[in-house]
Design a protein around this motif. Structure first.
Motif, PDB file in Angstrom:
ATOM      1  N   THR A 121       0.872  -1.191   0.000  1.00 35.91           N
ATOM      2  CA  THR A 121       0.000   0.000   0.000  1.00 35.91           C
ATOM      3  C   THR A 121       0.901   1.231   0.000  1.00 35.91           C
ATOM      4  OG1 THR A 121      -0.034  -0.185   2.389  1.00 35.91           O
ATOM      5  CG2 THR A 121      -2.021  -0.927   1.223  1.00 35.91           C
ATOM      6  N   ARG A 122       0.442   2.275  -0.705  1.00 38.79           N
ATOM      7  CA  ARG A 122       1.250   3.500  -0.811  1.00 38.79           C
ATOM      8  C   ARG A 122       0.521   4.674  -0.161  1.00 38.79           C
ATOM      9  NH1 ARG A 122       3.181   4.737  -6.793  1.00 38.79           N
ATOM     10  NH2 ARG A 122       3.574   2.568  -7.319  1.00 38.79           N
ATOM     11  N   THR A 123       1.204   5.292   0.770  1.00 38.70           N
ATOM     12  CA  THR A 123       0.591   6.469   1.403  1.00 38.70           C
ATOM     13  C   THR A 123       0.844   7.693   0.518  1.00 38.70           C
ATOM     14  OG1 THR A 123       2.621   6.983   2.531  1.00 38.70           O
ATOM     15  CG2 THR A 123       1.085   5.537   3.698  1.00 38.70           C
ATOM     16  N   ALA A 124       0.153   8.808   0.857  1.00 37.46           N
ATOM     17  CA  ALA A 124       0.340  10.049   0.093  1.00 37.46           C
ATOM     18  C   ALA A 124       1.789  10.518   0.207  1.00 37.46           C
ATOM     19  CB  ALA A 124      -0.611  11.119   0.623  1.00 37.46           C
ATOM     20  N   GLU A 125       2.352  10.313   1.401  1.00 34.71           N
ATOM     21  CA  GLU A 125       3.749  10.722   1.602  1.00 34.71           C
ATOM     22  C   GLU A 125       4.690   9.952   0.680  1.00 34.71           C
ATOM     23  OE1 GLU A 125       5.429  10.406   5.514  1.00 34.71           O
ATOM     24  OE2 GLU A 125       4.238  12.119   6.170  1.00 34.71           O
ATOM     25  N   MET A 126       4.377   8.641   0.563  1.00 36.24           N
ATOM     26  CA  MET A 126       5.225   7.815  -0.317  1.00 36.24           C
ATOM     27  C   MET A 126       5.088   8.267  -1.771  1.00 36.24           C
ATOM     28  SD  MET A 126       4.441   4.204   1.464  1.00 36.24           S
ATOM     29  CE  MET A 126       5.383   3.016   0.572  1.00 36.24           C
ATOM     30  N   GLU A 127       3.869   8.640  -2.149  1.00 34.69           N
ATOM     31  CA  GLU A 127       3.655   9.142  -3.521  1.00 34.69           C
ATOM     32  C   GLU A 127       4.520  10.378  -3.769  1.00 34.69           C
ATOM     33  OE1 GLU A 127       1.995   8.000  -5.964  1.00 34.69           O
ATOM     34  OE2 GLU A 127       0.640   6.502  -5.119  1.00 34.69           O
ATOM     35  N   ASP A 128       4.506  11.292  -2.790  1.00 37.20           N
ATOM     36  CA  ASP A 128       5.293  12.511  -2.931  1.00 37.20           C
ATOM     37  C   ASP A 128       6.780  12.206  -3.038  1.00 37.20           C
ATOM     38  OD1 ASP A 128       3.101  14.068  -2.881  1.00 37.20           O
ATOM     39  OD2 ASP A 128       3.233  14.602  -0.745  1.00 37.20           O
TER      40      ASP A 128
END
Ligand code: ADP
Ligand code: UDP
Length: 523
Positions: A145-152
């Motif tokens: 799973t990817r958090t928004a922080e990881m996306e950034d």
């Protein structure tokens, strides 16, 4: 003489295009804001930031600078102060020891500082570092799973990776260009015969803007330290280089295939080639004594042509023959361009025929072997056949008119744009006859240099049933080669046309050298 090698001190003067990719420091992290850098004409380093106004405002500002010396001084002071401030900021930054630290360091670097930091930290930007970034990227990409922080983080890392990779590539290229430019410029400045050094470099396509830039820096530095003589000398060299570069540029604008520099061509030879030249070439005539082009004329119309030859001051001169593309240049007709001609010379058995076959197939040349044309004439049963056979059996040279006529006819029947003439001219008389009858010179001469014992071994093993591959005739052929063919090689060497290739080693190794030669000639 002043010498300055600015490769390391001016990492950012190439204005790398990748600046446009770099997300700006102000609020970009997490917000995916991308700002394109715009260069301000009077502020190439961008020390004053992006322009405040539009095009008109910039023009106004530039005009004011040009007019107003106070404004100019104030502006220059501002630039110096800003440069100093940036230098101090840079020095205050702590360079981390680890790859992880370095990633954060670059992420925290302002866009305008990236080029400088890449140059400063180039040794650290190595494969392990890029592998480290790749691993971190992979971890994020393959996370369940990817958090928004990881996306950034993914976005910022990918942007940084791209910028660093492109920056390193651009920086390395710049370094290489500067190193090469430095070597070439040193060669020009130190050579005792600058004219011929420049001409050699022109022929090898070695004069470029990097040399000019470096020369400019050295002129500026000599000027600062009041070395007037050095300035005058280097400016002279600069004028010559600039002229050659201008000609090269003109050639490319004319859609030319290649630029051929023929040194020492006499006006009579040129005049005798008038018709062909008018059809095939753009000619620039320059005064050798001035070591630069004193004037130049485009010779593809008869009027310019006459004025070019009626001018007496141009002797001795260099003629730059710019061969026009068959499709693009000249009058565009099928007859408007003669083929590129390469003479292939070398002793008997040096491997001319073997290498020519490979050049023909890899580089699209028609292969005309003078020996084969003569043998074909023998087997055709023509009147001259018997005479040619007798001469070949004795290892002597067939009269020039016969051979040149066979070559000329063969050239006429090929529509190839590139022709190899193998095993010709065998002697000075051959060469002169060829130039007289065809009104042209070779563009290139390849000389296969092979020791005698190797040539004898190869000829005795050739097994093609040739009447001249026996030890008695071989000895005579070798003698003829030494006495008569080598002077031809020397003649073309003096005109800078000969490319010598070591013909020992395997067929493959020799072809490797041939391939390099053609690559360097941009085939
Ligand atoms: N590099 C080489 N090493 C060994 N033999 C070679 C090499 N190149 C060519 N040969 C052989 O040597 C002989 C002479 O070569 P050839 O190309 O006919 O020479 P030339 O045309 O110069 O007389 C031929 O039998 C050829 O196969
Ligand atoms: O321009 C030429 C080329 C060849 N020959 C004759 O043809 C022979 C064979 O030449 P070739 O180039 O075929 O073979 P090589 O001697 O190079 O092995 C030479 O010895 C010469 O007698 C000649 O007279 N003029």
């Amino acid at each position: 003489m002043a010498w300055q090698d600015n490769a390391a001190t001016q990492p950012n003067r190439c204005g790398m295009a990748w600046q446009a990719f770099w997300p700006r420091q102000c609020g970009w992290r997490g917000q995916k804001v991308y700002v394109v850098e715009i260069f301000f004409p009077k502020d190439p380093e961008g020390v004053l930031g992006p322009p405040q106004g539009g095009h008109i405002a910039r023009l106004e500002f530039r005009r004011r600078l040009d007019r107003d010396s106070d404004a100019r001084e104030a502006f220059q002071r501002q630039v110096r102060e800003e440069q100093e401030r940036r230098r101090q900021e840079r020095e205050a930054r702590v360079i981390p020891d680890t790859d992880a630290g370095l990633v954060e360091f670059f992420l925290d670097t302002e866009a305008r500082e990236i080029e400088v930091e890449i140059a400063r930290l180039r040794p650290r930007l190595n494969q392990p570092f890029f592998d480290y970034i790749q691993r971190e990227l992979a971890q994020i990409k393959f996370a369940i799973t990817r958090t928004a922080e990881m996306e950034d983080r993914l976005i910022e890392l990918e942007a940084m990776q791209k910028v660093l990779l492109e920056g390193v590539e651009a920086y390395d290229k710049l370094q290489n260009d500067l190193v090469t430019a430095k070597e070439r410029l040193t060669k020009i400045l130190q050579s005792s015969d600058k004219k011929s050094t420049l001409l050699e470099m022109v022929e090898r396509n070695e004069l470029n803007m990097s040399i000019l830039t470096l020369l400019d820096e050295n002129i500026a530095s000599a000027r600062t330290s009041n070395q007037e003589e050095a300035v005058a000398f280097m400016e002279n060299v600069r004028t010559s280089i600039l002229k050659y570069i201008t000609w090269k540029k003109m050639a490319s604008q004319l859609n030319c295939e290649s630029v051929i520099y023929a040194t020492g061509v006499s006006s009579t030879v040129m005049a005798s080639q008038k018709r062909e030249l008018r059809l095939w070439f753009t000619v620039a005539v320059c005064d050798l004594y001035e070591c630069g082009i004193s004037y130049s004329v485009r010779c593809d119309d008869a009027c310019c042509y006459r004025s070019c030859f009626s001018n007496k001051v141009c002797l001795p001169f260099v003629a730059l023959l710019v061969r026009l593309n068959t499709e693009g240049g000249g009058d565009g007709g099928a007859n408007s361009c003669r083929p590129f001609i390469a003479f292939v010379l070398g002793g008997p058995g040096s491997g001319k025929g073997t290498q020519c076959a490979r050049i023909a197939s890899d580089f699209g040349f028609a292969h005309l072997s003078a020996g084969d044309l003569l043998r074909h004439e023998i087997s055709s049963g023509s009147d001259k056949g018997q005479m040619i056979l007798d001469i070949i059996k004795e290892g002597r040279i067939v009269p020039s008119e016969i051979t040149v006529e066979l070559i000329r006819k063969a050239m006429e029947t090929t529509d190839a744009k590139r022709v190899l003439i193998d095993g010709f001219p065998r002697c000075e008389e051959n060469r002169i006859a060829f130039e007289r009858i065809t009104g042209t010179e070779p563009d290139l001469v390849i000389f296969f240099d092979c020791p005698e014992d190797e040539m004898v071994k190869r000829l005795l093993g050739r097994n093609q049933g040739r009447v001249d591959d026996n030890i008695e005739t071989i000895k005579k052929r070798l003698k003829v080669f030494d006495n008569l063919n080598i002077p031809v090689v020397d003649y073309y060497s003096s005109r800078g046309k000969v490319h010598k290739i070591d013909a020992t080693g395997t067929e493959e190794e020799i072809f490797g050298a041939v391939r390099n030669l053609f690559a360097s000639l941009r085939f």
